[in-house]
Scaffold this motif. Structure first.
Motif, PDB file in Angstrom:
ATOM      1  N   TYR A   1     107.613  37.678 -10.246  1.00  0.00           N
ATOM      2  CA  TYR A   1     106.560  36.340 -10.298  1.00  0.00           C
ATOM      3  C   TYR A   1     106.796  35.126  -9.905  1.00  0.00           C
ATOM      4  CZ  TYR A   1     101.841  34.302 -10.046  1.00  0.00           C
ATOM      5  OH  TYR A   1     100.739  33.370 -10.020  1.00  0.00           O
ATOM      6  N   ALA A   2     107.300  34.779 -10.863  1.00  0.00           N
ATOM      7  CA  ALA A   2     107.527  33.115 -11.478  1.00  0.00           C
ATOM      8  C   ALA A   2     107.882  32.290  -9.521  1.00  0.00           C
ATOM      9  CB  ALA A   2     107.751  32.546 -12.482  1.00  0.00           C
ATOM     10  N   ALA A   3     109.257  33.061  -9.328  1.00  0.00           N
ATOM     11  CA  ALA A   3     110.467  33.377  -8.478  1.00  0.00           C
ATOM     12  C   ALA A   3     109.983  33.467  -7.272  1.00  0.00           C
ATOM     13  CB  ALA A   3     111.379  34.398  -8.914  1.00  0.00           C
ATOM     14  N   TYR A   4     108.854  33.949  -6.908  1.00  0.00           N
ATOM     15  CA  TYR A   4     107.614  34.172  -5.956  1.00  0.00           C
ATOM     16  C   TYR A   4     106.943  33.441  -6.095  1.00  0.00           C
ATOM     17  CZ  TYR A   4     108.864  39.100  -4.984  1.00  0.00           C
ATOM     18  OH  TYR A   4     109.934  40.237  -4.256  1.00  0.00           O
ATOM     19  N   VAL A   5     106.320  32.862  -6.578  1.00  0.00           N
ATOM     20  CA  VAL A   5     105.385  31.460  -6.358  1.00  0.00           C
ATOM     21  C   VAL A   5     106.393  30.665  -6.351  1.00  0.00           C
ATOM     22  CG1 VAL A   5     103.652  29.994  -8.122  1.00  0.00           C
ATOM     23  CG2 VAL A   5     103.339  32.780  -8.153  1.00  0.00           C
ATOM     24  N   ASP A   6     107.061  30.571  -7.252  1.00  0.00           N
ATOM     25  CA  ASP A   6     107.671  28.820  -6.615  1.00  0.00           C
ATOM     26  C   ASP A   6     108.230  28.819  -5.590  1.00  0.00           C
ATOM     27  OD1 ASP A   6     107.015  27.501  -9.132  1.00  0.00           O
ATOM     28  OD2 ASP A   6     109.002  28.209 -10.342  1.00  0.00           O
ATOM     29  N   LEU A   7     109.234  29.843  -4.835  1.00  0.00           N
ATOM     30  CA  LEU A   7     110.194  29.742  -3.930  1.00  0.00           C
ATOM     31  C   LEU A   7     109.166  29.574  -2.931  1.00  0.00           C
ATOM     32  CD1 LEU A   7     112.287  30.185  -1.477  1.00  0.00           C
ATOM     33  CD2 LEU A   7     111.879  32.649  -1.962  1.00  0.00           C
ATOM     34  N   GLY A   8     107.949  29.845  -2.415  1.00  0.00           N
ATOM     35  CA  GLY A   8     106.474  29.833  -1.649  1.00  0.00           C
ATOM     36  C   GLY A   8     106.716  28.470  -1.625  1.00  0.00           C
ATOM     37  N   ALA A   9     105.784  28.030  -2.760  1.00  0.00           N
ATOM     38  CA  ALA A   9     105.711  26.893  -2.736  1.00  0.00           C
ATOM     39  C   ALA A   9     106.584  25.965  -2.543  1.00  0.00           C
ATOM     40  CB  ALA A   9     105.247  26.621  -4.368  1.00  0.00           C
ATOM     41  N   LEU A  10     107.925  26.137  -2.512  1.00  0.00           N
ATOM     42  CA  LEU A  10     108.627  24.960  -2.213  1.00  0.00           C
ATOM     43  C   LEU A  10     108.959  24.857  -0.447  1.00  0.00           C
ATOM     44  CD1 LEU A  10     111.316  23.301  -2.810  1.00  0.00           C
ATOM     45  CD2 LEU A  10     112.706  24.797  -2.930  1.00  0.00           C
ATOM     46  N   LEU A  11     108.983  26.471  -0.526  1.00  0.00           N
ATOM     47  CA  LEU A  11     109.109  26.364   1.556  1.00  0.00           C
ATOM     48  C   LEU A  11     107.964  25.573   2.302  1.00  0.00           C
ATOM     49  CD1 LEU A  11     110.482  30.273   1.570  1.00  0.00           C
ATOM     50  CD2 LEU A  11     111.228  28.554   2.368  1.00  0.00           C
ATOM     51  N   CYS A  12     107.129  26.152   1.904  1.00  0.00           N
ATOM     52  CA  CYS A  12     105.928  25.571   1.813  1.00  0.00           C
ATOM     53  C   CYS A  12     105.524  23.877   2.157  1.00  0.00           C
ATOM     54  CB  CYS A  12     104.734  25.866   1.402  1.00  0.00           C
ATOM     55  SG  CYS A  12     103.231  26.133   1.413  1.00  0.00           S
ATOM     56  N   GLU A  13     106.723  23.321   0.939  1.00  0.00           N
ATOM     57  CA  GLU A  13     106.999  21.951   1.008  1.00  0.00           C
ATOM     58  C   GLU A  13     107.626  21.757   2.321  1.00  0.00           C
ATOM     59  OE1 GLU A  13     108.449  20.631  -2.526  1.00  0.00           O
ATOM     60  OE2 GLU A  13     106.844  21.610  -3.732  1.00  0.00           O
ATOM     61  N   GLN A  14     107.892  22.464   2.805  1.00  0.00           N
ATOM     62  CA  GLN A  14     108.889  21.647   3.660  1.00  0.00           C
ATOM     63  C   GLN A  14     108.051  22.387   5.300  1.00  0.00           C
ATOM     64  OE1 GLN A  14     111.797  20.337   2.575  1.00  0.00           O
ATOM     65  NE2 GLN A  14     110.954  21.138   0.859  1.00  0.00           N
ATOM     66  N   GLU A  15     107.404  21.845   5.586  1.00  0.00           N
ATOM     67  CA  GLU A  15     106.371  22.488   7.136  1.00  0.00           C
ATOM     68  C   GLU A  15     107.514  23.102   7.627  1.00  0.00           C
ATOM     69  OE1 GLU A  15     103.682  19.075   8.492  1.00  0.00           O
ATOM     70  OE2 GLU A  15     103.215  18.188   6.764  1.00  0.00           O
ATOM     71  N   HIS A  16     108.125  22.920   8.463  1.00  0.00           N
ATOM     72  CA  HIS A  16     109.120  23.864   9.704  1.00  0.00           C
ATOM     73  C   HIS A  16     109.417  24.840   8.980  1.00  0.00           C
ATOM     74  CE1 HIS A  16     112.370  22.469   7.315  1.00  0.00           C
ATOM     75  NE2 HIS A  16     112.970  22.810   7.589  1.00  0.00           N
ATOM     76  N   GLN A  17     109.040  25.274   7.085  1.00  0.00           N
ATOM     77  CA  GLN A  17     109.504  26.595   7.113  1.00  0.00           C
ATOM     78  C   GLN A  17     107.820  27.402   5.906  1.00  0.00           C
ATOM     79  OE1 GLN A  17     113.115  26.518   4.511  1.00  0.00           O
ATOM     80  NE2 GLN A  17     113.485  24.993   4.595  1.00  0.00           N
ATOM     81  N   CYS A  18     106.861  27.090   7.039  1.00  0.00           N
ATOM     82  CA  CYS A  18     105.884  27.342   6.291  1.00  0.00           C
ATOM     83  C   CYS A  18     105.341  29.158   7.120  1.00  0.00           C
ATOM     84  CB  CYS A  18     104.459  27.078   7.165  1.00  0.00           C
ATOM     85  SG  CYS A  18     104.039  25.382   6.001  1.00  0.00           S
ATOM     86  N   GLY A  19     106.211  29.899   7.861  1.00  0.00           N
ATOM     87  CA  GLY A  19     107.004  30.536   8.345  1.00  0.00           C
ATOM     88  C   GLY A  19     107.102  31.288   7.016  1.00  0.00           C
ATOM     89  N   ASP A  20     108.102  30.946   6.916  1.00  0.00           N
ATOM     90  CA  ASP A  20     108.882  32.273   5.383  1.00  0.00           C
ATOM     91  C   ASP A  20     108.228  31.387   4.094  1.00  0.00           C
ATOM     92  OD1 ASP A  20     110.851  32.167   7.809  1.00  0.00           O
ATOM     93  OD2 ASP A  20     112.060  30.209   6.906  1.00  0.00           O
ATOM     94  N   ALA A  21     107.155  30.921   3.953  1.00  0.00           N
ATOM     95  CA  ALA A  21     106.812  30.586   3.008  1.00  0.00           C
ATOM     96  C   ALA A  21     105.449  31.537   3.111  1.00  0.00           C
ATOM     97  CB  ALA A  21     106.045  29.039   2.566  1.00  0.00           C
ATOM     98  N   LEU A  22     105.184  31.913   4.170  1.00  0.00           N
ATOM     99  CA  LEU A  22     103.472  32.968   4.253  1.00  0.00           C
ATOM    100  C   LEU A  22     104.942  34.226   4.111  1.00  0.00           C
ATOM    101  CD1 LEU A  22     101.160  33.641   5.140  1.00  0.00           C
ATOM    102  CD2 LEU A  22     101.904  33.520   7.163  1.00  0.00           C
ATOM    103  N   ARG A  23     105.759  34.958   4.303  1.00  0.00           N
ATOM    104  CA  ARG A  23     106.217  36.260   4.091  1.00  0.00           C
ATOM    105  C   ARG A  23     106.694  35.907   3.339  1.00  0.00           C
ATOM    106  NH1 ARG A  23     108.370  34.491   9.657  1.00  0.00           N
ATOM    107  NH2 ARG A  23     110.092  33.147   8.460  1.00  0.00           N
ATOM    108  N   VAL A  24     107.090  34.693   2.079  1.00  0.00           N
ATOM    109  CA  VAL A  24     107.717  35.357   0.507  1.00  0.00           C
ATOM    110  C   VAL A  24     105.922  35.856  -0.013  1.00  0.00           C
ATOM    111  CG1 VAL A  24     108.066  34.012  -1.592  1.00  0.00           C
ATOM    112  CG2 VAL A  24     109.269  33.948   0.461  1.00  0.00           C
ATOM    113  N   PHE A  25     104.485  35.165   0.624  1.00  0.00           N
ATOM    114  CA  PHE A  25     103.369  34.982  -0.113  1.00  0.00           C
ATOM    115  C   PHE A  25     102.896  36.283  -0.167  1.00  0.00           C
ATOM    116  CE2 PHE A  25     102.800  30.121  -0.195  1.00  0.00           C
ATOM    117  CZ  PHE A  25     103.366  30.050  -1.143  1.00  0.00           C
ATOM    118  N   ASP A  26     103.595  37.220   0.996  1.00  0.00           N
ATOM    119  CA  ASP A  26     102.611  38.142   1.598  1.00  0.00           C
ATOM    120  C   ASP A  26     103.921  39.360   0.474  1.00  0.00           C
ATOM    121  OD1 ASP A  26     101.304  37.348   3.003  1.00  0.00           O
ATOM    122  OD2 ASP A  26     101.821  37.671   5.158  1.00  0.00           O
TER     123      ASP A  26
END
Length: 280
Positions: free
Chosen positions: A180-205
């Motif tokens: 769980y924690a790795a998913y949350v932190d990975l998604g949040a880190l990706l979301c901090e890079q605006e061009h990687q929000c799509g990747d973050a969304l896939r992590v959260f899904d």
């Protein structure tokens, strides 16, 4: 065929003893071209490491909801991806949610979609291919390795975000249970890079498929969608977060701003008041 090749192949009789499979099932898979044994002395069938894994997987998939077409696709993909010989790290095939996931060392890939309950490992003992159930010792080692990778990713976040992303993914791959924690932190880190929000969304899904009633994941998903200007979906994610946790102040705040952008003055005031009450 060399002596080394013979040591890595099993006979039809031994295969049937190992897996409890009938000759008819074996013949059917041979006819499909998914199991391709060689011929040994006196034209006897000899089955490779790949053949054993494919056959074991086929037997497990028979009790799933996978259609015959999906079963063939899963076996075909396994055949393409499996190595010719057993890797030192072994191979693990497991059902995760509705997906069949194959793990070879650090690699991890889907075989097919479908309801499954499949969890075995392949190892080599005295030249023979055998199937082993996962043990508490193996799981404990994997948990420790995943935690080490997670801690490393945390230390890399500020100085090398790209490396941190890779290490978070490694932690998720290594963990025998959803991390769980790795998913949350990975998604949040990706979301901090605006061009990687799509990747973050896939992590959260992916994480929400494992933790569907987690307010934090719904909130973070809303943030990613918000940044991507997918406002209707972001609104839904914020609302799902608040349905699970009505006191999630940041969700009220973000939803208030989103509703203001959409011209919903009443919604803005309602959620802004809730935010001020919760954060005051």
């Amino acid at each position: 065929m060399s002596k080394r090749d013979v040591a890595h192949h099993v006979s039809l009789a031994k295969l049937q003893t190992m897996l409890g499979v009938s000759r008819g099932v074996v013949d059917g898979l041979i006819d499909l071209g998914l199991v391709t044994p060689t011929r040994g002395p006196r034209n006897a069938l000899r089955f490779s490491f790949q053949d054993v894994v494919l056959l074991r997987t086929a037997l497990q998939l028979r009790t799933s909801n996978a259609s015959p077409r999906k079963l063939r696709e899963a076996l075909a993909r396994l055949r393409r991806e499996l190595p010719d010989e057993l890797p030192l790290s072994g191979i693990r095939v497991a059902a995760e949610g509705n997906d069949i996931v194959v793990k070879t060392g650090a690699s991890r890939w889907d075989a097919v979609s479908g309801q499954m309950l499949l969890d075995f490992e392949v190892a080599e003992v005295a030249g023979d291919v055998v199937l082993l159930e996962a043990t508490p010792e193996r799981k404990s080692v994997a948990v420790s390795q995943a935690k080490q990778q997670y801690d490393l990713a945390e230390s890399l976040r500020a100085t090398d975000p790209s490396a941190a992303v890779r290490v978070y993914r490694r932690a998720i791959e290594l963990s025998p249970e959803p991390f769980y924690a790795a998913y949350v932190d990975l998604g949040a880190l990706l979301c901090e890079q605006e061009h990687q929000c799509g990747d973050a969304l896939r992590v959260f899904d992916e994480a929400l498929a494992l933790f569907p009633r987690d307010a934090v994941l719904h909130f973070n998903r809303g943030v990613a969608l918000d940044i991507m200007e997918r406002l209707d979906e972001a609104k839904t994610s914020y609302e799902e977060c608040l349905a699970l946790n009505p006191e999630y102040a940041d969700a009220h705040h973000n939803l208030a701003i989103l509703l203001d952008r959409r011209g919903d003055r009443r919604g803005l005031i309602r959620h802004l008041n809730a935010y001020r009450k919760l954060s005051g």
